[in-house]
Motif scaffolding. Structure first.
Motif, PDB file in Angstrom:
ATOM      1  N   PHE A 140       2.013  12.239   7.956  1.00 35.61           N
ATOM      2  CA  PHE A 140       2.526  12.772   6.701  1.00 35.61           C
ATOM      3  C   PHE A 140       1.695  13.956   6.230  1.00 35.61           C
ATOM      4  O   PHE A 140       0.506  14.041   6.481  1.00 35.61           O
ATOM      5  N   THR A 150      11.042   4.431  14.755  1.00 37.68           N
ATOM      6  CA  THR A 150       9.734   4.099  15.290  1.00 37.68           C
ATOM      7  C   THR A 150       9.889   3.233  16.537  1.00 37.68           C
ATOM      8  O   THR A 150       9.214   3.442  17.551  1.00 37.68           O
ATOM      9  N   ILE A 188      13.828   9.018   7.443  1.00 41.02           N
ATOM     10  CA  ILE A 188      13.624   8.849   5.998  1.00 41.02           C
ATOM     11  C   ILE A 188      14.869   9.345   5.252  1.00 41.02           C
ATOM     12  O   ILE A 188      15.315   8.726   4.301  1.00 41.02           O
ATOM     13  N   GLU A 204       0.814  -1.204   0.000  1.00 40.45           N
ATOM     14  CA  GLU A 204       0.000   0.000   0.000  1.00 40.45           C
ATOM     15  C   GLU A 204       0.853   1.261   0.000  1.00 40.45           C
ATOM     16  O   GLU A 204       0.552   2.217  -0.699  1.00 40.45           O
ATOM     17  N   ASP A 205       1.861   1.309   0.845  1.00 34.17           N
ATOM     18  CA  ASP A 205       2.684   2.506   0.958  1.00 34.17           C
ATOM     19  C   ASP A 205       3.978   2.185   1.707  1.00 34.17           C
ATOM     20  O   ASP A 205       3.991   2.147   2.933  1.00 34.17           O
ATOM     21  N   THR A 259       2.101   3.124  17.773  1.00 36.93           N
ATOM     22  CA  THR A 259       3.478   2.643  17.878  1.00 36.93           C
ATOM     23  C   THR A 259       4.076   2.965  19.246  1.00 36.93           C
ATOM     24  O   THR A 259       5.260   2.750  19.467  1.00 36.93           O
ATOM     25  N   ARG A 274      -2.766   5.869  14.104  1.00 38.28           N
ATOM     26  CA  ARG A 274      -1.752   4.906  13.667  1.00 38.28           C
ATOM     27  C   ARG A 274      -0.394   5.250  14.276  1.00 38.28           C
ATOM     28  O   ARG A 274       0.325   4.369  14.751  1.00 38.28           O
ATOM     29  N   ARG A 310      -0.866   9.504   4.115  1.00 39.25           N
ATOM     30  CA  ARG A 310      -0.383   8.223   3.594  1.00 39.25           C
ATOM     31  C   ARG A 310      -0.983   7.090   4.398  1.00 39.25           C
ATOM     32  O   ARG A 310      -0.339   6.524   5.283  1.00 39.25           O
ATOM     33  N   LEU A 311      -2.225   6.763   4.088  1.00 38.35           N
ATOM     34  CA  LEU A 311      -2.855   5.633   4.759  1.00 38.35           C
ATOM     35  C   LEU A 311      -2.717   4.396   3.882  1.00 38.35           C
ATOM     36  O   LEU A 311      -2.392   4.496   2.714  1.00 38.35           O
ATOM     37  N   PHE A 312      -2.982   3.226   4.480  1.00 29.36           N
ATOM     38  CA  PHE A 312      -3.056   1.994   3.694  1.00 29.36           C
ATOM     39  C   PHE A 312      -4.506   1.916   3.213  1.00 29.36           C
ATOM     40  O   PHE A 312      -5.359   1.315   3.854  1.00 29.36           O
ATOM     41  N   ALA A 324       0.580  -0.684  12.784  1.00 25.95           N
ATOM     42  CA  ALA A 324       1.467   0.154  13.600  1.00 25.95           C
ATOM     43  C   ALA A 324       1.939  -0.560  14.862  1.00 25.95           C
ATOM     44  O   ALA A 324       2.909  -0.139  15.494  1.00 25.95           O
ATOM     45  N   ARG A 373       5.372   9.570  13.322  1.00 28.14           N
ATOM     46  CA  ARG A 373       5.079  10.759  12.547  1.00 28.14           C
ATOM     47  C   ARG A 373       3.832  10.551  11.694  1.00 28.14           C
ATOM     48  O   ARG A 373       3.433   9.430  11.399  1.00 28.14           O
ATOM     49  N   ASN A 416      -5.066  -0.563   9.520  1.00 30.16           N
ATOM     50  CA  ASN A 416      -4.105   0.540   9.491  1.00 30.16           C
ATOM     51  C   ASN A 416      -3.424   0.699  10.837  1.00 30.16           C
ATOM     52  O   ASN A 416      -2.219   0.911  10.919  1.00 30.16           O
ATOM     53  N   PRO A 475      14.021   4.408   9.291  1.00 32.58           N
ATOM     54  CA  PRO A 475      12.717   4.799   9.838  1.00 32.58           C
ATOM     55  C   PRO A 475      12.165   3.787  10.846  1.00 32.58           C
ATOM     56  O   PRO A 475      11.620   4.179  11.881  1.00 32.58           O
TER      57      PRO A 475
END
Lengths: 348, 261
Positions: free
Chosen positions: B89, B81, B53, A205-206, B173, B169, B93-95, B107, B87, B103, B77
């Protein structure tokens, strides 16, 4: 509606189980059905890469070939039992998967696809040219059929007999293939609804968001590759002992493309879709094999039909027949519990 | 000052472009810090350096998670986490094809451990872990007010709810530091109001918040400290009052001469 679909599923399963025992059974039909099941395993294995992880793999047949030759050579040279060969072939396939994946999975998109394509061509070249090992284009004939030897059980029970069953004809292979499909199916469904499966889907997905959720992209892609190639090699091991003959041109690029078509047709990331895709394309291939010569066309023109189907799919149903991803997740007990809790909360 | 994050002389170069040059600031534990500046100032680049990133071309990023300090510049990254930096975005930026619940379940990846064999064999510990993942995910969804929608596809949520889901999400974490990249962008006044309450609730969970935001009214209201970037250079930092009257800041936002007008 859901009930009807379920009954149909069980009816089909019962018919599939009963068919080889029917008086009207046909050896050719049985053969095609076994072939379909081999492709079902391949499609479910490949589905992990483009379906779950979003990685375009054009070289899947290479691992099918590695599994097949591993099984074939171990049978011819060491007369090893099939039941021992399957795990060895799976491990060997997964090993080559990791060897190819580790350096190349950092590539993205088309570059990765090209490398996998190149790898499968290398496998064919190796099988063709390393004559000392593979007999090259002559292939490996006379691979022993599968045998189930439970003499040890007889000895244990104190019976002095040889309990050995050799798989002859299509029927035993048919049932064994069914077991193999069921096994891979259950494994895939369970993985899909797990921490591992979710990590794969997140990558698809991403990737950037997946990494930010703590998924090690590289490690999880390598795991995906190992599982996928292991399953491909398993199908290869079955093929070797079923067809009892192997040659390099059984593992040409077209096979990769065919399996990929099955996955795309069925719906990327949907396990049931992979099964349906295999049924449709193999059955169609057999029909065309008969029909095309009658129309005065060479049998190879069937690839044109595959291409046409892909074009039509892309135009009218770009997500395939089954579009739902992570289907098994919705049917897991934990989620059903949660749904009940949410419904209770809503009414309260 | 008890700093949870210290950025020390960080530069980031993309070819000939210095996206960040020699930026230093500290983020105080337990308060809301705002990172502001005109478009292209390097705010998101800064976030990407902190979140792993990007690897900074130069400089140190020290993260103090309570147990000790360490230079985390150049960490991956997933490592950041795990250490406790989450973080969201700027462009959500979701699934998208997965459910809201999935989603957030993803996490929990960095806080769980089941592997392939656990998944296939459905061991007792794997099943218990799955239940814990669902419980934790639901806690976080209820926290942002999306518990009811848990089983809908993430793409079916409204824009404001998608931003909330990203926050849920990130919170799943178990972060110590949360980086919010333009959380109020595209929100209507009512949604923004809800966001302010949410950010304060996050703070009271013991999570330090850094946010990038263009809505100056919001920034001035909720941030205790501000860091201002312009063209990759830090031009000011301090309390909102100090920053508001800083001539360099006014110039950066309104152009040369505006400070004297």
């Amino acid at each position: 509606m859901r009930g009807a679909a379920n009954s149909l599923k069980y009816l089909l399963l019962a018919a599939a189980l009963a068919y080889p025992l029917m008086p009207f059974r046909d050896v050719y039909v049985l053969h095609v059905l076994v072939l379909i099941m081999v492709y079902m395993v391949l499609a479910m294995g490949l589905n992990i890469l483009p379906g779950f992880c979003g990685l375009l793999d054009l070289g899947f047949v290479g691992f099918y070939g590695i599994g097949a030759y591993t099984a074939g050579l171990l049978t011819v040279h060491y007369n090893m039992s099939f039941w021992l060969i399957v795990p060895l072939a799976v491990i060997n396939g997964a090993l080559f998967g990791v060897l190819l994946g580790a350096p190349t999975l950092r590539l993205v998109g088309d570059y990765f696809a090209i490398v996998t394509f190149g790898f499968s061509e290398l496998v064919v070249l190796f099988l063709t040219n390393e004559i000392w090992l593979t007999r090259g284009p002559l292939g490996i004939p006379g691979i022993a059929p599968i045998a189930l030897d439970v003499t040890w059980l007889a000895t244990l029970l104190g019976i002095d007999e040889r309990w050995r069953y050799v798989f002859r004809g299509e029927m035993p292979y048919y049932y064994l293939a069914m077991v193999m499909v069921a096994l891979v199916y259950v494994v895939m469904r369970r993985v899909e609804d797990s921490r591992l499966g979710r990590a794969w889907l997140a990558i698809r997905e991403d990737p950037m968001a997946a990494a930010s959720c703590g998924v090690n992209l590289f490690a999880y892609k390598v795991i995906a590759f190992a599982v996928s190639t292991g399953i491909g090699a398993m199908a290869g091991a079955f093929l070797a002992r079923w067809s009892q003959f192997l040659s390099p041109d059984m593992f040409k690029f077209w096979e990769s493309f065919l399996v990929l078509c099955m996955v795309v047709l069925g719906g990327l990331g949907n396990i049931n879709g992979a099964l349906i895709g295999s049924v449709i394309l193999i059955a169609l291939g057999e029909v065309l094999r008969v029909v095309l010569p009658k129309l005065g066309l060479p049998a190879e023109t069937r690839f044109l039909a595959y291409g046409l189907i892909m074009v039509l799919i892309m135009r009218f149903r770009p997500n395939g027949i089954f579009t739902q991803v992570a289907e098994s997740t919705m049917q897991s007990r934990l989620i059903k519990d949660l749904r009940a809790r949410l419904d209770a909360r809503r009414t309260a | 000052m008890d700093a949870i994050l210290s950025v020390d002389g960080v530069s980031k170069r993309f070819g000939g472009l210095m996206a960040l040059s020699d930026v230093s600031f500290a983020v105080e534990r337990g308060v809301i810090t705002g990172l502001i500046g005109p478009n292209g100032a390097g705010k998101t680049t800064m976030f990407n350096c902190v979140a792993g990133i990007y690897t900074p071309t130069d400089g140190r990023i020290v993260f103090a998670d309570g147990a000790g300090e360490r230079n985390v510049a150049g960490s991956k990254p997933e490592r950041m986490t795990t250490l406790g930096v989450a973080r969201t975005f700027q462009n959500i930026r979701l699934f998208a094809t997965l459910t809201v619940l999935d989603n957030v379940r993803i996490a929990r990846h960095c806080r769980t451990s089941a592997n392939f064999f656990g998944a296939v064999l459905r061991t007792k510990s794997q099943r218990a872990e799955e239940q814990r993942i669902i419980d934790a995910a639901m806690d976080n969804l209820d926290f942002v007010g999306l518990g009811e929608t848990a089983l809908s596809p993430a793409s079916s949520l409204s824009y404001g709810d998608q931003r909330r889901l990203e926050i849920a999400r990130a919170l799943a974490t178990d972060p110590k530091l949360l980086l919010l990249d333009e959380p109020a962008a595209g929100m209507n006044p009512r949604e923004t109001e809800g966001l302010v309450d949410l950010i304060h609730a996050i703070l009271s969970r013991g999570v330090t918040v850094v946010l990038i935001e263009h809505d100056m009214k919001l920034v001035m209201r909720i941030c205790k400290r501000l860091v201002v970037l312009d063209h990759g250079v830090k031009i000011a930092d301090g309390s909102p009052q100090e920053v508001r009257s800083n001539p360099d800041v006014i110039e950066a936002y309104l152009g040369k001469g505006a400070a004297h007008a």
